[in-house]
Enzyme design. Structure first.
Site, short mmCIF file in Angstrom:
data_model
loop_
_atom_site.label_atom_id
_atom_site.label_comp_id
_atom_site.label_asym_id
_atom_site.label_seq_id
_atom_site.Cartn_x
_atom_site.Cartn_y
_atom_site.Cartn_z
N ASP A 7 11.41 31.50 52.22
CA ASP A 7 12.72 30.84 52.34
C ASP A 7 12.70 29.88 53.53
O ASP A 7 11.84 29.99 54.43
CB ASP A 7 13.76 31.96 52.55
CG ASP A 7 15.15 31.43 52.72
OD1 ASP A 7 15.50 30.43 52.08
OD2 ASP A 7 15.90 32.05 53.50
N ASP A 9 16.05 28.45 55.43
CA ASP A 9 17.07 28.72 56.44
C ASP A 9 17.04 30.17 56.91
O ASP A 9 17.04 31.09 56.10
CB ASP A 9 18.47 28.37 55.89
CG ASP A 9 18.55 26.89 55.57
OD1 ASP A 9 18.12 26.09 56.40
OD2 ASP A 9 19.02 26.56 54.46
N ASP A 133 16.02 36.02 54.10
CA ASP A 133 17.04 36.76 54.86
C ASP A 133 18.18 37.23 53.98
O ASP A 133 19.04 37.97 54.45
CB ASP A 133 17.60 35.89 56.01
CG ASP A 133 18.30 34.65 55.50
OD1 ASP A 133 17.64 33.86 54.78
OD2 ASP A 133 19.50 34.50 55.77
MG LIG Z 1 17.78 31.87 54.17
#
Ligand SMILES: [Mg+2]
Length: 173
Positions: A7, A9, A133
């Site tokens: 990922d 961000d 996340d």
């Molecule tokens: Mg993310």
């Protein structure tokens, strides 16, 4: 070669501090990094959430995010052993496409454009590991999700958790 989907961000790009600074600046607030949690806002303060989404939809918002510590070196090392893909749910902020693509070119020049996946639902991703996340991205993922710690997910359980890129190196290299 096994495949890793990574990922952007909150995993390689430090979205949160810039978002908090931008929101404070534009809305005249003094919120701390811990106080501004988009995941709570989405339900509790939809109007403020809309204002924030407008701010991060600025085509340049994503262009100068800081790189998360050690991600460049560990991804370079991982690339010798795995096929590395960047998988970002860019459909959430479609105006971010160019800035995100340029950011990757600048900070991760070794990752080929063909290994960059701007996607919606990450359940479509076919890889052995996904580092993210947001645990909901693991829901329909065929491989193993590794949950990258962020303030919003500290209470989430049920996944292998990684707190930083050195831990990813220890786990996967
Ligand atoms: Mg993310």
């Amino acid at each position: 070669m096994k495949k890793i989907a990574i990922d952007m961000d909150e995993v390689i790009a430090d979205f949160h501090p810039k978002m908090v600074n931008t929101v404070n600046h534009h809305l005249g607030l003094t919120l701390t990094d811990d106080e501004l949690n988009l995941f709570n806002l989405r339900n509790e303060e939809p109007e403020m959430m809309q204002q924030i989404m407008a701010l991060v939809s600025d085509p340049d918002f994503f262009s100068d995010l800081a790189v998360i510590a050690d991600s460049q070196q560990v991804i370079a090392d991982l690339s010798k052993k795995y096929e590395v893909f960047i998988t970002t749910a860019a459909m959430e902020v479609p105006s971010s496409f160019n800035a995100k693509f340029n950011w990757l070119k600048t900070h991760f020049p070794a990752i080929k454009p063909s290994n960059i996946v701007f996607c919606g639902n990450k359940g479509i991703i076919n890889a052995d590991y996904m580092i993210d996340d947001n645990a909901f991205n693991f829901d329909h993922f065929c491989g193993e999700g590794l949950l990258y710690s962020a303030p919003h997910n500290l209470l989430v359980t049920g996944y292998r958790r990684v707190n930083n890129w050195q831990e990813i190196a220890t786990l996967l290299l």
